[in-house]
Scaffold this active site. Structure first.
Site, mmCIF file in Angstrom:
data_model
loop_
_atom_site.group_PDB
_atom_site.id
_atom_site.type_symbol
_atom_site.label_atom_id
_atom_site.label_comp_id
_atom_site.label_asym_id
_atom_site.label_seq_id
_atom_site.Cartn_x
_atom_site.Cartn_y
_atom_site.Cartn_z
ATOM 1 N N GLU A 309 88.347 85.935 21.477
ATOM 2 C CA GLU A 309 89.146 85.859 19.964
ATOM 3 C C GLU A 309 88.174 86.758 19.243
ATOM 4 O OE1 GLU A 309 90.224 81.799 19.190
ATOM 5 O OE2 GLU A 309 92.001 82.296 20.438
ATOM 6 N N ASP A 392 95.418 76.256 25.692
ATOM 7 C CA ASP A 392 94.739 75.619 24.413
ATOM 8 C C ASP A 392 95.248 74.631 23.679
ATOM 9 O OD1 ASP A 392 93.401 76.226 21.872
ATOM 10 O OD2 ASP A 392 94.507 77.839 21.426
ATOM 11 N N GLU A 420 95.450 69.906 15.797
ATOM 12 C CA GLU A 420 95.790 71.509 15.442
ATOM 13 C C GLU A 420 97.069 71.625 16.119
ATOM 14 O OE1 GLU A 420 93.266 74.580 17.032
ATOM 15 O OE2 GLU A 420 94.535 75.970 16.491
HETATM 16 O O1 GCW Z 1 92.908 76.698 19.480
HETATM 17 C C1 GCW Z 1 92.211 77.885 19.011
HETATM 18 C C2 GCW Z 1 92.288 77.898 17.439
HETATM 19 C C3 GCW Z 1 91.071 78.716 16.933
HETATM 20 C C4 GCW Z 1 89.966 78.377 17.790
HETATM 21 C C5 GCW Z 1 89.933 78.568 19.091
HETATM 22 C C6 GCW Z 1 88.922 77.974 19.938
HETATM 23 C C7 GCW Z 1 87.958 78.404 16.284
HETATM 24 O O2 GCW Z 1 93.410 78.335 17.095
HETATM 25 O O3 GCW Z 1 91.047 78.508 15.627
HETATM 26 O O4 GCW Z 1 88.666 79.148 17.177
HETATM 27 O O5 GCW Z 1 91.162 77.755 19.597
HETATM 28 O O6 GCW Z 1 88.612 76.850 20.542
HETATM 29 O O7 GCW Z 1 87.638 78.819 19.975
#
Ligand code: GCW
Length: 715
Positions: A309, A392, A420
């Site tokens: 990311e 995720d 989240e």
């Molecule tokens: O779930 C996702 C989130 C990101 C996060 C990423 C991660 C902080 O949307 O905000 O990064 O995972 O786990 O690195």
């Protein structure tokens, strides 16, 4: 009753921040030793539960008085030495404890003992928990030790709060429940920044220790280098000093290219010097780590999000994760520190299916034969930190196929406590059952000769017993914030509690954990306990039903990861709901079997076969692995379309039921918390309805079908 703690303050823990102090007006107290913390917990806990002042004695004389509670180690306490043998204590290890009842005629007393003071503190909390949950505290012969060595939080906290932005900080994830640690102290919090210790740091430390957590990485994984500057290190040292008596050690998230940050001038490197095999790069990390250790002697190490990311990493310079992780690990190994290297990577060049990418980037490094004949290139002080599922933190995921496949590497399990993707701080969603499902999933792992392992649940892989690992870790992405209750939603506390209990002992039953929590948080009345536990136990499955039923993944709108947007197309395929739902006139879901992406082949053969066949895959994972025809016959006898709509509706109905049920509890719950939860449940119900309507209406465009006749009216 009396609390007997001999020598509680004898071994003063060295403080590195001479003027460490609580903020003015604090109600918490700074303690210096772990036994002082244990003593204070007993005094406060027993005093509150028994509703009378409990005297403290430092010298018991010859006989402990009737009803006395004695806490200590063999080293600190004569009574412990007299009553608990060294062998018995050794058997519970560093963090374990024994709680035993002793009798002399009609008189009795209780000894809580650990090998270490932290063990004794854990025993203290366990004893108080028994009392608070109305379990028997007589005739005790308890021996407990954690199954996993490192039980850490990852606190996704940014220097600045990105209000409402999920992707960058905890602001969005925790709603109004903002950042817990205060480094900058601007605006309202001026003068209240670290090194000043706020009540809530101590409250959080007590909460963590009460369920056995022993570490925290304090900043977001998209790391800001400011945490490595001397100004911040001084503040971190104060925090470490305050948390140390509770057995909680600090770590930091770091950025792979931190050495090039001009903020560290003159100690900065050029891009060319970032070579992981070179002395400059390793030397830089060793110097930073020594700086940290000078102020925080028990600093545990670094968490690294690399090549993920947009975060930089070794691949940017032609090196791989093994090179990068080992370089920093080698630099800090002489200081006894560890590297938690995250495997949450999904470089689109690796494979079309995002779920396959992590194993493809890490698996070969685990398999690699080394010059000395052993296998696995990752150093011993590296943990690969892997999310429970391959995508995720979706509300239901299959287990990550790397569990069991990385036998020559230390692996840490990463769970997301902050909600989240599970309702943030608006929805009541108890995650204990989700983690239990993952941890008790059979990996069907085999050894190198192809024989099934005896112990092979995901929990056995994580606790090291499956493949003979002695260093083990479970990490939870924290939901701590600055709300009075630390977590925003009152029920989100249950997730913090459950995480601690399950990371200590993953074999526990999540319903038992919920019952303990309800008794400790709301009431010991039978009907209240029964009702709230029932609400909690179905709440996760309900959320799955109205958000992502039957293995549908990631239908969240990108702006906040809270509400639905199944039609969304983003710059990256693998961020787009349409990439996951693959809705068309034939059906819904992602074919990952051998006729599709063949992701299923990353699992051990038994699971690969089970998931790869649409007739044997568990229905709750159906669309993770298959594109399902709208008219497919489901186990219920209904066709898929009808069952899907029915499932969305069921999820929403459960929330309605929770709202009504909560109302029925009004007489038993204090007015403030009753109305706060009631307000959240009203929002929850409306938002669950939004998920159902938005998704079902969108699917209709593809299925060309209407609401099933037996489903009642959908709004
Ligand atoms: O779930 C996702 C989130 C990101 C996060 C990423 C991660 C902080 O949307 O905000 O990064 O995972 O786990 O690195």
């Amino acid at each position: 009753t009396a609390v007997i703690v001999e020598n509680a303050g004898r071994k003063k823990v060295h403080r590195h921040t001479p003027n460490l102090s609580m903020a003015p007006g604090s109600t918490e107290k700074l303690v210096q030793t772990t036994l002082e913390a244990a003593r204070d917990e007993l005094v406060r806990g027993l005093g509150g539960l028994l509703d009378r002042a409990v005297p403290v004695k430092t010298d018991p004389g010859d006989k402990p008085s009737d009803g006395a509670v004695i806490v200590g180690t063999r080293d600190s306490s004569r009574i412990v030495r007299q009553h608990i043998s060294a062998d018995d204590l050794t058997s519970v290890g560093d963090d374990g404890y024994l709680i035993r009842s002793f009798f002399r005629g009609t008189q009795g007393f209780t000894v809580i003992a650990g090998n270490t003071e932290v063990g004794a503190l854990y025993g203290t909390f366990a004893f108080l928990r028994r009392l608070q949950t109305h379990k028997s505290i007589t005739r005790l012969d308890i021996s407990e030790s954690p199954r996993v060595r490192h039980r850490h939080l990852n606190n996704w906290e940014t220097v600045r709060l990105y209000a409402g932005n999920n992707a960058s900080g905890t602001g969005g994830l925790n709603g109004e429940n903002g950042t817990i640690f205060n480094f900058t102290g601007t605006g309202e919090s001026a003068g209240r920044n670290l090194p000043v210790i706020l009540d809530r740091y101590i409250v959080a430390a007590r909460a963590m220790a009460s369920v056995g957590m022993n570490g925290i990485t304090i900043n977001l994984v998209n790391a800001d280098n400011v945490y490595l500057t001397p100004e911040y290190i001084a503040q971190e040292a104060a925090l470490a000093d305050a948390l140390r008596p509770y057995g909680i050690k600090l770590a930091l998230s770091i950025n792979y290219t931190a050495p090039t940050d001009p903020r560290f001038a003159p100690d900065t490197l050029t891009n060319e010097q970032l070579d992981p095999h070179g002395e400059e790069f390793r030397g830089w990390w060793n110097r930073r780590a020594r700086l940290l250790q000078a102020s925080i002697p028990d600093f545990t190490g670094f968490t690294v999000k690399a090549n993920s990311e947009g975060q930089p990493g070794p691949q940017d310079f032609g090196d791989d994760h093994g090179d990068g992780a080992n370089a920093i690990a080698a630099a800090v190994a002489p200081l006894g520190m560890k590297i938690y290297w995250r495997t949450f990577v999904y470089n689109a060049d690796v494979d079309e299916d995002r779920l396959k990418r992590a194993y493809l980037e890490f698996g070969y490094i685990n398999d690699e034969r080394q010059p000395d004949g052993t296998r696995g290139r990752f150093l011993d002080n590296v943990f690969l930190q892997t999310k429970n599922g391959p995508l995720d933190f979706q509300a239901r995921e299959p287990i990550h196929p790397m569990f069991g496949r990385m036998e020559h590497t230390n692996q840490a399990l990463e769970l997301q406590i902050t909600q989240e993707y599970t309702g943030q701080d608006e929805m009541l969603c108890y995650l204990g059952p989700m983690w239990e499902e993952a941890l008790k999933t059979d990996t069907y792992a085999r050894d190198e000769r192809g024989r099934l392992l005896d112990k092979r649940l995901m929990g056995h892989i994580v606790d090291g017993t499956a493949q003979g690992h002695s260093d083990t870790a479970i990490v939870g992405v924290a939901n701590l914030g600055n709300a009075d209750n630390l977590t925003g939603h009152h029920f989100s506390q249950a997730n913090l509690f459950a995480f601690g209990r399950q990371s200590w002992d993953w074999t526990l039953d999540s319903a038992d954990i919920a019952a303990d929590w309800v008794r400790m948080t709301w009431s010991n009345r039978k009907n209240v306990v029964g009702t709230i536990v029932k609400m909690m136990m179905g709440s996760w499955e309900a959320l799955v039903s109205y958000q992502t039923p039957f293995g549908m993944a990631h239908q969240f709108r990108s702006s906040d990861h809270y509400g639905p947007n199944p039609a969304e197309r983003l710059a990256r395929d693998d961020w787009s709901p349409v990439y996951y739902n693959k809705a068309d006139s034939i059906g819904l879901g992602y074919d990952r079997s051998s006729t599709g992406s063949d992701f299923t082949a990353q699992y051990f053969p038994t699971l690969a076969a089970r998931y790869g066949d649409i007739d044997t895959v568990p229905e709750n994972l159906l669309m993770w692995f298959h594109h399902v025809r709208w008219d497919r016959r489901m186990r219920s006898g209904r066709i898929f379309w009808d069952e899907l709509v029915y499932r969305y509706q069921m999820g929403v109905q459960y929330v309605t039921w929770m709202r009504l049920t909560w109302d029925s509890l009004q007489p038993s719950i204090d007015a403030r918390r009753f109305s706060e939860v009631k307000t959240k449940l009203t929002i929850h119900e409306a938002d669950a309805g939004d998920w159902r309507d938005t998704c079902v209406n969108y699917w209709k465009e593809f299925s060309g079908r209407d609401n099933p006749a037996d489903n009642g009216p959908l709004s």
